[in-house]
Design a protein around this motif. Structure first.
Motif, PDB file in Angstrom:
ATOM      1  N   UNK A 183       0.825  -1.216   0.000  1.00  0.00           N
ATOM      2  CA  UNK A 183       0.000   0.000   0.000  1.00  0.00           C
ATOM      3  C   UNK A 183       0.858   1.264   0.000  1.00  0.00           C
ATOM      4  N   UNK A 184       1.975   1.217   0.717  1.00  0.00           N
ATOM      5  CA  UNK A 184       2.824   2.394   0.847  1.00  0.00           C
ATOM      6  C   UNK A 184       3.577   2.722  -0.439  1.00  0.00           C
ATOM      7  N   UNK A 185       3.603   1.783  -1.387  1.00  0.00           N
ATOM      8  CA  UNK A 185       4.377   2.006  -2.618  1.00  0.00           C
ATOM      9  C   UNK A 185       3.537   1.601  -3.825  1.00  0.00           C
ATOM     10  N   UNK A 186       2.719   2.500  -4.354  1.00  0.00           N
ATOM     11  CA  UNK A 186       1.883   2.189  -5.522  1.00  0.00           C
ATOM     12  C   UNK A 186       2.748   1.911  -6.744  1.00  0.00           C
ATOM     13  N   UNK A 187       2.140   1.291  -7.738  1.00  0.00           N
ATOM     14  CA  UNK A 187       2.875   0.898  -8.938  1.00  0.00           C
ATOM     15  C   UNK A 187       3.371   2.094  -9.734  1.00  0.00           C
ATOM     16  N   UNK A 188       2.777   3.282  -9.506  1.00  0.00           N
ATOM     17  CA  UNK A 188       3.218   4.480 -10.228  1.00  0.00           C
ATOM     18  C   UNK A 188       4.517   5.049  -9.660  1.00  0.00           C
ATOM     19  N   UNK A 189       4.947   4.567  -8.530  1.00  0.00           N
ATOM     20  CA  UNK A 189       6.175   5.058  -7.894  1.00  0.00           C
ATOM     21  C   UNK A 189       7.398   4.526  -8.632  1.00  0.00           C
ATOM     22  N   UNK A 190       8.500   5.271  -8.537  1.00  0.00           N
ATOM     23  CA  UNK A 190       9.762   4.826  -9.134  1.00  0.00           C
ATOM     24  C   UNK A 190      10.302   3.630  -8.343  1.00  0.00           C
ATOM     25  N   UNK A 191      10.621   2.534  -9.015  1.00  0.00           N
ATOM     26  CA  UNK A 191      11.095   1.277  -8.407  1.00  0.00           C
ATOM     27  C   UNK A 191      10.262   0.882  -7.187  1.00  0.00           C
ATOM     28  N   UNK A 192       8.980   0.595  -7.376  1.00  0.00           N
ATOM     29  CA  UNK A 192       8.110   0.266  -6.231  1.00  0.00           C
ATOM     30  C   UNK A 192       8.514  -1.018  -5.508  1.00  0.00           C
ATOM     31  N   UNK A 193       9.106  -1.972  -6.210  1.00  0.00           N
ATOM     32  CA  UNK A 193       9.493  -3.215  -5.556  1.00  0.00           C
ATOM     33  C   UNK A 193      10.560  -2.988  -4.502  1.00  0.00           C
ATOM     34  N   UNK A 194      11.507  -2.089  -4.794  1.00  0.00           N
ATOM     35  CA  UNK A 194      12.546  -1.775  -3.805  1.00  0.00           C
ATOM     36  C   UNK A 194      11.914  -1.114  -2.582  1.00  0.00           C
ATOM     37  N   UNK A 195      11.033  -0.160  -2.840  1.00  0.00           N
ATOM     38  CA  UNK A 195      10.362   0.512  -1.729  1.00  0.00           C
ATOM     39  C   UNK A 195       9.529  -0.452  -0.901  1.00  0.00           C
ATOM     40  N   UNK A 196       8.839  -1.381  -1.565  1.00  0.00           N
ATOM     41  CA  UNK A 196       8.032  -2.368  -0.847  1.00  0.00           C
ATOM     42  C   UNK A 196       8.912  -3.258   0.024  1.00  0.00           C
ATOM     43  N   UNK A 197      10.040  -3.682  -0.511  1.00  0.00           N
ATOM     44  CA  UNK A 197      10.957  -4.516   0.263  1.00  0.00           C
ATOM     45  C   UNK A 197      11.503  -3.788   1.480  1.00  0.00           C
ATOM     46  N   UNK A 198      11.861  -2.518   1.312  1.00  0.00           N
ATOM     47  CA  UNK A 198      12.370  -1.733   2.438  1.00  0.00           C
ATOM     48  C   UNK A 198      11.306  -1.578   3.523  1.00  0.00           C
ATOM     49  N   UNK A 199      10.089  -1.270   3.120  1.00  0.00           N
ATOM     50  CA  UNK A 199       9.004  -1.113   4.097  1.00  0.00           C
ATOM     51  C   UNK A 199       8.690  -2.432   4.785  1.00  0.00           C
ATOM     52  N   UNK A 200       8.775  -3.529   4.050  1.00  0.00           N
ATOM     53  CA  UNK A 200       8.515  -4.849   4.621  1.00  0.00           C
ATOM     54  C   UNK A 200       9.504  -5.144   5.753  1.00  0.00           C
ATOM     55  N   UNK A 201      10.783  -4.912   5.495  1.00  0.00           N
ATOM     56  CA  UNK A 201      11.807  -5.152   6.522  1.00  0.00           C
ATOM     57  C   UNK A 201      11.663  -4.158   7.669  1.00  0.00           C
ATOM     58  N   UNK A 202      11.406  -2.898   7.332  1.00  0.00           N
ATOM     59  CA  UNK A 202      11.292  -1.850   8.351  1.00  0.00           C
ATOM     60  C   UNK A 202      10.131  -2.124   9.295  1.00  0.00           C
ATOM     61  N   UNK A 203       8.973  -2.437   8.735  1.00  0.00           N
ATOM     62  CA  UNK A 203       7.782  -2.658   9.550  1.00  0.00           C
ATOM     63  C   UNK A 203       7.900  -3.937  10.371  1.00  0.00           C
ATOM     64  N   UNK A 204       8.452  -4.993   9.784  1.00  0.00           N
ATOM     65  CA  UNK A 204       8.630  -6.247  10.520  1.00  0.00           C
ATOM     66  C   UNK A 204       9.585  -6.051  11.694  1.00  0.00           C
TER      67      UNK A 204
END
Length: 338
Positions: A181-202
């Motif tokens: 949710x924090x990184x929509x597909x319109x964002x630049x390199x959303x997969x990297x952002x999603x991975x960072x948020x996943x580790x950060x939140x966990x």
């Protein structure tokens, strides 16, 4: 004939227990109320003088997001610390009463409130007729919102079942949904952002919820005369928490540099609402790191390792405030990429 009325001593003990419980409840309310005001009133303070405009209902959304984060931290921390306590020498079999069912209810209500906002086109609904439940299935954000609602329901059922460890899977689904949710597909390199948020939140959930449950367990074990086992549990947690702090810091810095280019970080920390709130969060995390270091020094060098309970308790309070600030951060306008 034997009197069945309680003795004065029993009455005094029961009265003392009631007074202690009342004081604890009052203390919890005194801590929760200011923490709730941070996301509720924070947008206006953070946006003051920046020229930025907040989204409608930003305060309410920030509060719901804070409740959702807190509801995630609690059961995740319980699962984490209960695993650390297994095989600990001298550890009693007793464990604190689980707060996971209550956390699941709170998370469900928060996720439901956020889903209703998504169902009205990211606007705060003023009547049930404005909520388009069917429309949630047609959008990415709507599907993620529904996933979180259902995941908290499933987590609550698992918490009440015979194998509460199965909560791991629905809670993991909530973490993944939040990261996406924090990184929509319109964002630049959303997969990297999603991975960072996943580790950060966990890492943040394990750190915050784990410390809270470790302190609850330590207090219970001290009453049972198993103080050394409690100190051992706190030591095990502290060793893992060092890595969690490193993960939170690294992913937080990387995420910041993705949203704020390095040459614009300092100006935006003072001139944008997102930057100001981020700076407040950094200060809180730094304070938590100092308290964690203090607690670890006491664990290693103090004649009584259980004196580490005091700085650790301060650490969990500051972490709670950091969770509230994180909820506020999600409701503010994203930083400007100059």
């Amino acid at each position: 004939m034997t009197s069945i009325r309680p003795t004065a001593e029993a009455d005094g003990t029961r009265g003392t227990g009631r007074r202690t419980g009342t004081r604890r409840a009052a203390a919890v309310l005194a801590l929760v109320a200011p923490a709730a005001l941070i996301p509720l009133l924070g947008p206006s303070a953070a946006l003051h003088g920046t020229g930025e405009a907040a989204a409608p209902g930003a305060g309410g959304i920030a509060l719901l997001r804070t409740v959702l984060f807190a509801a995630l931290c609690g059961p995740v921390g319980e699962l984490f610390v209960n695993r650390l306590a297994r095989g600990l020498p001298g550890a009693p079999s007793d464990a604190p009463r689980s707060w996971a069912p209550y956390a699941a209810v709170a998370g469900f209500l928060a996720a439901l409130g956020l889903a209703s906002v998504v169902a009205t086109g990211n606007l705060v609904p003023h009547s049930p007729s404005q909520i388009d439940i069917g429309g949630l299935y047609g959008t990415r954000d709507g599907a993620l919102a529904l996933l979180e609602v259902n995941a908290f329901v499933l987590a609550g059922l698992c918490a009440l079942g015979r194998r509460p460890g199965r909560q791991f899977w629905p809670l993991a689904a909530v973490v993944c949904a939040e990261a996406l949710r924090a990184h929509p597909t319109t964002e630049h390199t959303p997969l990297i952002g999603t991975g960072l948020t996943l580790v950060h939140l966990t890492s943040a959930a394990l750190w915050t919820g784990g410390l809270l449950h470790a302190l609850r367990t330590l207090r219970l074990w001290r009453r049972a005369g198993a103080g050394p086992a409690g100190a051992g549990l706190l030591g095990r947690y502290a060793r893992v928490a060092t890595g969690l702090l490193a993960a939170v810091t690294a992913t937080g810095v990387w995420s910041t540099l993705r949203r704020m280019p390095a040459d614009t970080v300092l100006p935006q920390l003072a001139e944008t609402a997102y930057g100001r709130t981020l700076l407040a969060k950094v200060i809180l995390v730094a304070a938590v790191a100092v308290l964690a270091l203090w607690a670890r020094i006491r664990l290693r060098r103090a004649p009584d390792p259980l004196t580490a309970y005091v700085p650790a308790r301060g650490e969990v309070i500051v972490l709670g405030v950091a969770v509230a600030v994180s909820g506020l951060l999600t409701a503010l306008p994203l930083p400007i990429r100059w």
